[in-house]
Design an enzyme around this catalytic site. Structure first.
Site, PDB file in Angstrom:
ATOM      1  N   ASP A 105       0.835  -1.189   0.000  1.00 46.20           N
ATOM      2  CA  ASP A 105       0.000   0.000   0.000  1.00 46.20           C
ATOM      3  C   ASP A 105       0.880   1.254   0.000  1.00 46.20           C
ATOM      4  OD1 ASP A 105      -3.064   0.795   0.481  1.00 46.20           O
ATOM      5  OD2 ASP A 105      -1.874   2.016   1.872  1.00 46.20           O
ATOM      6  N   ARG A 106       0.700   2.189   0.937  1.00 44.34           N
ATOM      7  CA  ARG A 106       1.510   3.419   0.932  1.00 44.34           C
ATOM      8  C   ARG A 106       2.994   3.088   1.047  1.00 44.34           C
ATOM      9  NH1 ARG A 106      -1.819   6.445  -1.467  1.00 44.34           N
ATOM     10  NH2 ARG A 106      -0.746   8.339  -0.844  1.00 44.34           N
ATOM     11  N   ARG A 109       4.497   2.459  -2.207  1.00 41.20           N
ATOM     12  CA  ARG A 109       4.777   3.701  -2.955  1.00 41.20           C
ATOM     13  C   ARG A 109       6.120   4.298  -2.506  1.00 41.20           C
ATOM     14  NH1 ARG A 109       0.537   4.067  -5.930  1.00 41.20           N
ATOM     15  NH2 ARG A 109      -1.350   3.070  -5.137  1.00 41.20           N
ATOM     16  N   HIS A 150     -11.446   6.813  -0.763  1.00 37.29           N
ATOM     17  CA  HIS A 150     -10.584   7.455   0.234  1.00 37.29           C
ATOM     18  C   HIS A 150      -9.484   8.289  -0.411  1.00 37.29           C
ATOM     19  CE1 HIS A 150      -8.512   3.793  -0.901  1.00 37.29           C
ATOM     20  NE2 HIS A 150      -7.406   4.196  -0.301  1.00 37.29           N
ATOM     21  N   TRP A 151      -9.122   7.985  -1.661  1.00 36.01           N
ATOM     22  CA  TRP A 151      -8.089   8.766  -2.342  1.00 36.01           C
ATOM     23  C   TRP A 151      -8.513  10.224  -2.500  1.00 36.01           C
ATOM     24  CZ3 TRP A 151      -3.755   7.409  -5.946  1.00 36.01           C
ATOM     25  CH2 TRP A 151      -3.093   6.261  -5.515  1.00 36.01           C
ATOM     26  N   TYR A 214      -2.187  11.295   1.822  1.00 37.44           N
ATOM     27  CA  TYR A 214      -3.015  11.219   0.614  1.00 37.44           C
ATOM     28  C   TYR A 214      -3.075  12.542  -0.132  1.00 37.44           C
ATOM     29  CZ  TYR A 214      -4.379   6.429   1.253  1.00 37.44           C
ATOM     30  OH  TYR A 214      -4.349   5.062   1.327  1.00 37.44           O
ATOM     31  N   HIS A 276      -7.395  -6.693  -0.071  1.00 39.11           N
ATOM     32  CA  HIS A 276      -6.255  -5.770  -0.113  1.00 39.11           C
ATOM     33  C   HIS A 276      -5.177  -6.093   0.914  1.00 39.11           C
ATOM     34  CE1 HIS A 276      -4.111  -2.042  -0.761  1.00 39.11           C
ATOM     35  NE2 HIS A 276      -4.314  -1.650   0.485  1.00 39.11           N
TER      36      HIS A 276
END
Length: 298
Positions: A105-106, A109, A150-151, A214, A276
């Site tokens: 997830d984050r 990134r 949520h983005w 975000y 997820h």
């Protein structure tokens, strides 16, 4: 909350302190968590990885027990570029020249940004359940927008999302976690991990940091990705991509091909009957997917 068998410390890096859990010996392997979680998302697989590696599990800035600095008008404070610098500084503090990195997830990134910005520090990388930020935005349609609401919600100007979340922070965390699992329930999450995620949802400082994460994703992170794409920059490290058949990347067409446009050395594993949160929903499948990659020679 601690991962069983791991020791916890705080380490200065890039102008902040991060909370770090460590165990094991061998080649260094850094595990980077995602939203709305912290280091505890790795608790089911980190001890088994520590049988083969020196496993390092930091809380990203703003999450868990790490510092949560104030953001800036351009959201650079919570950009994945800045978070990648945190990891480089952590490696320096631990006298680690090169490491494997596995992110979800984050944290995934941060992982690919680390590989692009600091290729000499990376041996191999693993990416769980994301496609690159710009590609994800470009893939949006009505179905994906409803699932990944949520983005846009978290990226709204402060303090709108913060106020709405903090009206029932733990309840919001429960809804988010459950809705992204294949069974739409909280069964995959261990009680101590779930307690730590709920605590973040009730902490105004952590909620603001997660929103800022975000906000960066909607602005500076996307812009940096676009610059790299235009310049033809590639991820040099061998990359193994893991995605779930009911996760977010599965809704973007062919997610493995998206990664192959970013890196010349890409392999992939799809996990069946999983949502997820792969490390908690299907820990054995995740280990089977990533261990051959990180133990390969070269």
């Amino acid at each position: 909350m601690a991962i069983e068998g791991f020791t916890q410390s705080r380490i200065e890096t890039n102008g902040i302190e991060v909370s770090v859990h460590q165990a094991g010996r061998g080649e260094p392997l850094i595990l980077l968590h995602g939203y709305p979680q912290n280091h505890m998302c790795w608790a089911k697989i980190a001890p088994r990885l520590a049988e083969r590696f020196h496993v390092i599990v930091p809380d990203l800035r703003g999450y868990g027990a790490s510092d949560a600095p104030q953001t800036d008008p351009e959201n650079r404070t919570y950009s994945k570029r800045e978070m990648a610098k945190d990891i480089v500084g952590l490696m320096d503090a631990l006298s680690i020249e090169r490491a494997h990195v596995l992110g979800h997830d984050r944290g995934a990134r941060v992982t690919y940004r680390l590989a692009l910005d600091h290729p000499q520090r990376i041996a191999r990388i693993g990416i769980i359940e994301i496609v690159p930020t710009g590609d994800f935005w470009a893939a949006w349609n009505a179905e994906l927008a409803m699932k990944a609401y949520h983005w846009t919600f978290l990226a709204q100007p402060s303090p709108l999302p913060e106020r709405m979340i903090l009206s029932d922070g733990p309840g919001y965390i429960d809804w988010t976690l459950a809705s992204w699992t294949v069974a739409c329930d909280l069964a995959p999450f261990a009680p101590d991990a779930l307690d730590s995620y709920r605590a973040q949802g009730g902490d105004p400082v952590r909620v603001a940091a997660m929103c800022n994460d975000y906000r960066a994703g909607a602005t500076i992170d996307r812009a940096i990705d676009d610059e790299d794409r235009a310049a033809g920059r590639q991820i040099a490290a061998p990359l193994h991509f893991v995605w779930s058949d009911h996760g977010f990347p599965s809704r973007t067409g062919n997610p493995l091909d998206l990664w192959r446009s970013w890196a010349p050395h890409v392999t992939g594993s799809e996990i069946a009957d999983c949502g997820h949160f792969a490390m908690e929903e299907a820990p054995d499948a995740v280990l089977s997917a990533v261990l051959p990659h990180f133990t390969a020679a070269g």
